[in-house]
Design a protein around this motif. Structure first.
Motif, PDB file in Angstrom:
ATOM      1  N   GLU A  40       0.827  -1.200   0.000  1.00  0.00           N
ATOM      2  CA  GLU A  40       0.000   0.000   0.000  1.00  0.00           C
ATOM      3  C   GLU A  40       0.863   1.252   0.000  1.00  0.00           C
ATOM      4  O   GLU A  40       0.460   2.294  -0.529  1.00  0.00           O
ATOM      5  CB  GLU A  40      -0.935  -0.013   1.213  1.00  0.00           C
ATOM      6  N   ILE A  41       2.033   1.187   0.596  1.00  0.00           N
ATOM      7  CA  ILE A  41       2.927   2.352   0.628  1.00  0.00           C
ATOM      8  C   ILE A  41       3.360   2.711  -0.783  1.00  0.00           C
ATOM      9  O   ILE A  41       3.355   3.896  -1.177  1.00  0.00           O
ATOM     10  CB  ILE A  41       4.152   2.058   1.521  1.00  0.00           C
ATOM     11  N   ALA A  42       3.727   1.739  -1.601  1.00  0.00           N
ATOM     12  CA  ALA A  42       4.134   2.012  -2.983  1.00  0.00           C
ATOM     13  C   ALA A  42       2.971   2.548  -3.799  1.00  0.00           C
ATOM     14  O   ALA A  42       3.141   3.480  -4.609  1.00  0.00           O
ATOM     15  CB  ALA A  42       4.698   0.741  -3.616  1.00  0.00           C
ATOM     16  N   ILE A  43       1.787   1.980  -3.584  1.00  0.00           N
ATOM     17  CA  ILE A  43       0.615   2.447  -4.333  1.00  0.00           C
ATOM     18  C   ILE A  43       0.268   3.872  -3.951  1.00  0.00           C
ATOM     19  O   ILE A  43      -0.065   4.713  -4.805  1.00  0.00           O
ATOM     20  CB  ILE A  43      -0.572   1.494  -4.089  1.00  0.00           C
ATOM     21  N   VAL A 140       9.317  -0.688   1.903  1.00  0.00           N
ATOM     22  CA  VAL A 140       9.722   0.032   0.699  1.00  0.00           C
ATOM     23  C   VAL A 140      10.930  -0.636   0.050  1.00  0.00           C
ATOM     24  O   VAL A 140      11.056  -0.687  -1.173  1.00  0.00           O
ATOM     25  CB  VAL A 140      10.018   1.504   1.050  1.00  0.00           C
ATOM     26  N   HIS A 141      11.812  -1.162   0.882  1.00  0.00           N
ATOM     27  CA  HIS A 141      12.970  -1.889   0.343  1.00  0.00           C
ATOM     28  C   HIS A 141      12.513  -3.094  -0.482  1.00  0.00           C
ATOM     29  O   HIS A 141      13.042  -3.351  -1.576  1.00  0.00           O
ATOM     30  CB  HIS A 141      13.857  -2.349   1.498  1.00  0.00           C
ATOM     31  N   ALA A 142      11.518  -3.809   0.021  1.00  0.00           N
ATOM     32  CA  ALA A 142      10.990  -4.950  -0.723  1.00  0.00           C
ATOM     33  C   ALA A 142      10.329  -4.496  -2.014  1.00  0.00           C
ATOM     34  O   ALA A 142      10.487  -5.132  -3.073  1.00  0.00           O
ATOM     35  CB  ALA A 142      10.004  -5.726   0.144  1.00  0.00           C
ATOM     36  N   ASP A 143       9.588  -3.378  -1.952  1.00  0.00           N
ATOM     37  CA  ASP A 143       8.964  -2.860  -3.176  1.00  0.00           C
ATOM     38  C   ASP A 143      10.016  -2.456  -4.211  1.00  0.00           C
ATOM     39  O   ASP A 143       9.835  -2.667  -5.409  1.00  0.00           O
ATOM     40  CB  ASP A 143       8.085  -1.655  -2.840  1.00  0.00           C
ATOM     41  N   THR A 144      11.101  -1.888  -3.756  1.00  0.00           N
ATOM     42  CA  THR A 144      12.173  -1.492  -4.678  1.00  0.00           C
ATOM     43  C   THR A 144      12.808  -2.719  -5.320  1.00  0.00           C
ATOM     44  O   THR A 144      13.089  -2.742  -6.526  1.00  0.00           O
ATOM     45  CB  THR A 144      13.227  -0.664  -3.940  1.00  0.00           C
ATOM     46  N   ALA A 145      13.076  -3.748  -4.520  1.00  0.00           N
ATOM     47  CA  ALA A 145      13.631  -4.981  -5.074  1.00  0.00           C
ATOM     48  C   ALA A 145      12.689  -5.589  -6.104  1.00  0.00           C
ATOM     49  O   ALA A 145      13.125  -6.090  -7.158  1.00  0.00           O
ATOM     50  CB  ALA A 145      13.914  -5.972  -3.945  1.00  0.00           C
ATOM     51  N   LEU A 146      11.385  -5.547  -5.814  1.00  0.00           N
ATOM     52  CA  LEU A 146      10.407  -6.063  -6.764  1.00  0.00           C
ATOM     53  C   LEU A 146      10.444  -5.269  -8.066  1.00  0.00           C
ATOM     54  O   LEU A 146      10.409  -5.846  -9.165  1.00  0.00           O
ATOM     55  CB  LEU A 146       9.009  -6.012  -6.144  1.00  0.00           C
TER      56      LEU A 146
END
Length: 574
Positions: A40-43, A140-146
């Protein structure tokens, strides 16, 4: 932080867009949510940048100020140290730290995969994209890796479509390694792995097509091919290597691949595969051994093909290949025995046509062997294309002569070597028609579809249970001229040599037998003619007798009804 973005590109609009177009584009972009793996943070970060773009461009004053103040440059300095500038053709957008993941996500959606990697890779180790708490920073780190992994995935697919298969594999492997290192998103890792498996046939072709000097890359291609064969259970195996190739597709792939392999590479590869056992691999190993042994004057390799041919002869007609193998080893009796068992009628016609005036078929077999090797075998080996080796050069080689002299005498009449179950030798003459079998399936001779460019193999994960076994690989040269075909049907020609390869004495014996057979046939014809005349004779005799009887009866009837003749009285003058 500056990100190579501008509001117009974010909304997917030109600079002359109307307020209505801005509103519609903003609504569409908000509704087009990213992949479900994003947090949800990335969205929310993405939505915040979209709202800012719409707010700025929908207000005329803010829009004018944005267009005046926005830096539009054709180049932007890389965020990494010591790197040259990259031509972007887009402006720069100043974003807050908590908006970086949203900006990367928008770049990803715009197809700017290289820019995503350029911006995101230096930031990934920092793990400080969100200032609020450590928990949100990890998310956010996981979203960036994705985002980086998906950029690698899509970039690899672009390389794939462009025909750069090794570059595609390197990009996919980088994305897979990133997620493995982070221990994240097993589903995305599986998607990348699937593409890597489907990419393997293309990589093999690309690597093996490299010049022979690229030893490391070519060995890599051969290793990938061996991995595929191991997973499939052989060339004609029913296993699933996840490449999406069916059994027929894989056979065509192997046939195409042969043109990029040398004779030695094919020999090593297919001899190993023949031990599974595999009928197709056995055929390929035979052709590699014959080609390499003849071209390099190594009769020991030709001798190694004999047990493979014997194994194949238990279920299929390979006697023509056996005859060629025996001929190259100087074993003319075995060549004779194998040739007389062959059901390759067109080849026999060719051989017989070119053995006119000879007591046996060796001249025609020699010519046939040279043409077959030169036209249909050598072109499938990268290092033998255009090879001009002849039988004269082969047999005049000192090493060949020495080997053949030391070769132990092998019985030429061993039936267990040449006989095929349910197959009897052909007749030695064309005195009567011979029933021809149905033509054999030559599935390996079919054209091979190119696995290159934008064409991908058929996506099938299931394979049929029955493996088609091609009856022959590159067929020997067939003379398709009408005179040869007509000659094959001329079953009683007295001038045609016998089908068998034999010595002159045996030929004379067969000639005497043929003359005896001809005399017997003549006597039989005379007897038959006499039998046909006997009924006609009896019919004629009966007709004559019947006609004579009619004449006799007619005369008697005529005398019965005739008036009596007056007779003279005594003493009365007539």
């Amino acid at each position: 932080m500056q990100i190579p973005l501008d509001y117009y590109r974010i909304l997917g609009l030109p600079t002359q867009s109307t307020p209505e177009q801005l509103q519609q584009a903003h609504r569409d972009r908000v509704l087009q949510l990213p992949r479900r793996e994003y947090s949800e943070i990335a969205i929310a970060s993405r939505r915040e940048i979209l709202d800012e773009a719409y707010t700025t461009l929908s207000d005329p004053a803010l829009r004018e100020a944005y267009e005046v103040n926005t830096t539009r440059s054709q180049s932007v300095s890389n965020l990494g140290e010591g790197k040259p500038p990259v031509q972007t053709g887009i402006g720069l957008l100043e974003v807050a730290d908590h908006q970086v993941i949203g900006a990367l996500l928008l770049l990803q959606e715009l197809g700017e995969y290289e820019l995503v990697l350029q911006v995101g890779i230096p930031l990934l180790p920092k793990k400080s994209f969100h200032p609020d708490s450590s928990g949100e920073s990890e998310i956010v780190h996981a979203d960036t890796a994705l985002t980086l992994a998906l950029a690698y995935l899509e970039l690899g697919r672009e390389y794939w479509q462009q025909g750069h298969y090794e570059s595609a594999a390197e990009s996919l492997e980088a994305g897979q390694a990133l997620l493995l290192k982070e221990g994240l998103f097993a589903g995305v890792r599986g998607e990348i792995k699937t593409d890597l498996y489907k990419l393997r046939p293309y990589r093999v072709l690309e690597l093996l097509a490299l010049p022979l000097e690229h030893l490391t890359d070519r060995r890599k291609g051969l290793q990938i091919l061996r991995d595929m064969l191991q997973e499939r259970g052989g060339i004609d195996g029913t296993g699933d290597d996840l490449s999406g190739l069916t059994i027929d597709d894989f056979l065509r792939f192997i046939q195409q691949l042969r043109d990029y392999l040398t004779a030695e590479e094919q020999q090593v590869l297919f001899e190993g595969e023949a031990r599974r056992p595999s009928a197709v691999a056995t055929y390929l190993a035979v052709y590699a051994l014959l080609a390499r042994g003849f071209a390099n004057c190594q009769p020991d390799l030709i001798r190694r093909s004999k047990p493979l041919l014997i194994r194949l002869a238990k279920r299929q007609d390979v006697h023509l290949e056996q005859a060629i193998s025996a001929l190259l080893l100087g074993q003319t009796e075995q060549a004779s025995r194998a040739l007389e068992l062959s059901r390759e009628y067109e080849a026999i016609v060719f051989i017989r046509e070119h053995s006119q005036g000879s007591p046996d078929l060796l001249p025609g077999l020699c010519l046939y062997t040279e043409q077959w090797l030169r036209q249909d075998v050598f072109p499938h080996f990268r290092d033998l294309v255009g090879c001009k080796m002849t039988l004269k050069d082969y047999f005049s080689n000192p090493q060949v002569q020495q080997y053949l002299e030391e070769l132990p005498q092998e019985a030429a009449d061993r039936g267990d070597e040449w006989e095929v179950m349910g197959v009897s030798p052909l007749r030695t003459s064309f005195d009567r028609p011979v029933d021809r079998p149905m033509p054999m399936d030559r599935s390996m001779d079919r054209p091979v579809e190119r696995l290159g460019g934008r064409v991908r193999p058929e996506l099938r994960n299931t394979a049929p249970q029955d493996t088609p076994i091609p009856q022959r690989l590159p067929s020997p040269p067939r003379n398709t001229s009408s005179n040869l075909l007509l000659a094959g049907e001329n079953h009683g020609s007295p001038d045609r040599p016998s089908d068998r390869l034999s010595d002159p004495s045996r030929s004379r014996r067969r000639t005497s037998a043929q003359r005896h057979s001809a005399r017997s046939s003549t006597r039989s014809d005379r007897s038959a003619s006499s039998l046909k005349l006997k009924p006609l004779f009896f019919v004629g005799i009966t007709g004559v007798l019947f006609l004579g009887s009619l004449i006799f009866v007619g005369i008697n009837v005529a005398q019965w009804f005739a008036p009596p003749t007056p007779t003279a009285s005594p003493g009365v003058p007539p």
